[in-house]
Design a protein around this motif. Sequence first.
Motif, PDB file in Angstrom:
ATOM      1  N   CYS A  63       0.829  -1.215   0.000  1.00 39.08           N
ATOM      2  CA  CYS A  63       0.000   0.000   0.000  1.00 39.08           C
ATOM      3  C   CYS A  63       0.863   1.265   0.000  1.00 39.08           C
ATOM      4  O   CYS A  63       0.641   2.192   0.779  1.00 39.08           O
ATOM      5  CB  CYS A  63      -0.963   0.009   1.176  1.00 39.08           C
ATOM      6  N   VAL A  64       1.866   1.281  -0.885  1.00 37.76           N
ATOM      7  CA  VAL A  64       2.769   2.422  -1.014  1.00 37.76           C
ATOM      8  C   VAL A  64       2.625   2.984  -2.419  1.00 37.76           C
ATOM      9  O   VAL A  64       2.546   2.232  -3.391  1.00 37.76           O
ATOM     10  CB  VAL A  64       4.238   1.995  -0.754  1.00 37.76           C
ATOM     11  N   GLY A  65       2.586   4.311  -2.507  1.00 37.37           N
ATOM     12  CA  GLY A  65       2.478   4.934  -3.819  1.00 37.37           C
ATOM     13  C   GLY A  65       2.856   6.389  -3.760  1.00 37.37           C
ATOM     14  O   GLY A  65       3.563   6.824  -2.854  1.00 37.37           O
ATOM     15  N   GLU A  66       2.361   7.127  -4.751  1.00 36.05           N
ATOM     16  CA  GLU A  66       2.640   8.559  -4.757  1.00 36.05           C
ATOM     17  C   GLU A  66       1.461   9.313  -5.364  1.00 36.05           C
ATOM     18  O   GLU A  66       0.689   8.776  -6.147  1.00 36.05           O
ATOM     19  CB  GLU A  66       3.930   8.881  -5.515  1.00 36.05           C
ATOM     20  N   LEU A  67       1.349  10.568  -4.945  1.00 35.57           N
ATOM     21  CA  LEU A  67       0.463  11.516  -5.603  1.00 35.57           C
ATOM     22  C   LEU A  67       1.336  12.256  -6.588  1.00 35.57           C
ATOM     23  O   LEU A  67       2.430  12.700  -6.239  1.00 35.57           O
ATOM     24  CB  LEU A  67      -0.160  12.492  -4.594  1.00 35.57           C
ATOM     25  N   ARG A  68       0.863  12.386  -7.811  1.00 40.50           N
ATOM     26  CA  ARG A  68       1.703  12.948  -8.862  1.00 40.50           C
ATOM     27  C   ARG A  68       1.470  14.441  -9.023  1.00 40.50           C
ATOM     28  O   ARG A  68       0.345  14.880  -9.251  1.00 40.50           O
ATOM     29  CB  ARG A  68       1.393  12.242 -10.189  1.00 40.50           C
ATOM     30  N   ASP A  69       2.537  15.169  -8.908  1.00 37.05           N
ATOM     31  CA  ASP A  69       2.552  16.594  -9.216  1.00 37.05           C
ATOM     32  C   ASP A  69       2.857  16.661 -10.709  1.00 37.05           C
ATOM     33  O   ASP A  69       3.997  16.835 -11.110  1.00 37.05           O
ATOM     34  CB  ASP A  69       3.645  17.265  -8.369  1.00 37.05           C
ATOM     35  N   VAL A  70       1.831  16.432 -11.531  1.00 34.78           N
ATOM     36  CA  VAL A  70       2.016  16.203 -12.955  1.00 34.78           C
ATOM     37  C   VAL A  70       2.757  17.358 -13.628  1.00 34.78           C
ATOM     38  O   VAL A  70       3.641  17.152 -14.446  1.00 34.78           O
ATOM     39  CB  VAL A  70       0.659  15.932 -13.667  1.00 34.78           C
TER      40      VAL A  70
END
Length: 125
Positions: A63-70
């Motif tokens: 349950c690891v990820g990222e929010l993308r600062d596109v």
Amino acid sequence: MGEMNDDCVVYWIEAAQKELRVLARRDARRAEILRQVAKRVEENGWILSAKSALVQVLRGDECVGELRDVAGGYRLFMFWYDTPGAREIWVCRIIPKRDVVSHRRLSDICDAVALVRKRFLEEAE
């Protein structure tokens, strides 16, 4: 895990709040954009955010990820877990993209986030 909840709530752990404050002093506009990314994930929900690549799952089993600062130069590393009300997303680190170019560095960050999640869940019990 049970039923996946599409509703998302984004929180910032203390270290990430600190990184955001430091960034805001240097670049208030960029810090605001990162806050907006988190807001957009909350508004769109998990499924739409994942489809639009606002949310990127890096390690599904942990349950690891990222929010993308596109648009910009930052990666917001997070973990998540599901509660009956919503999927809680906890932003742990805000790191300039240029500092995460090697696979080893990315792996180290994911390991650290997974560890934070483990501690977090142990404290919650």
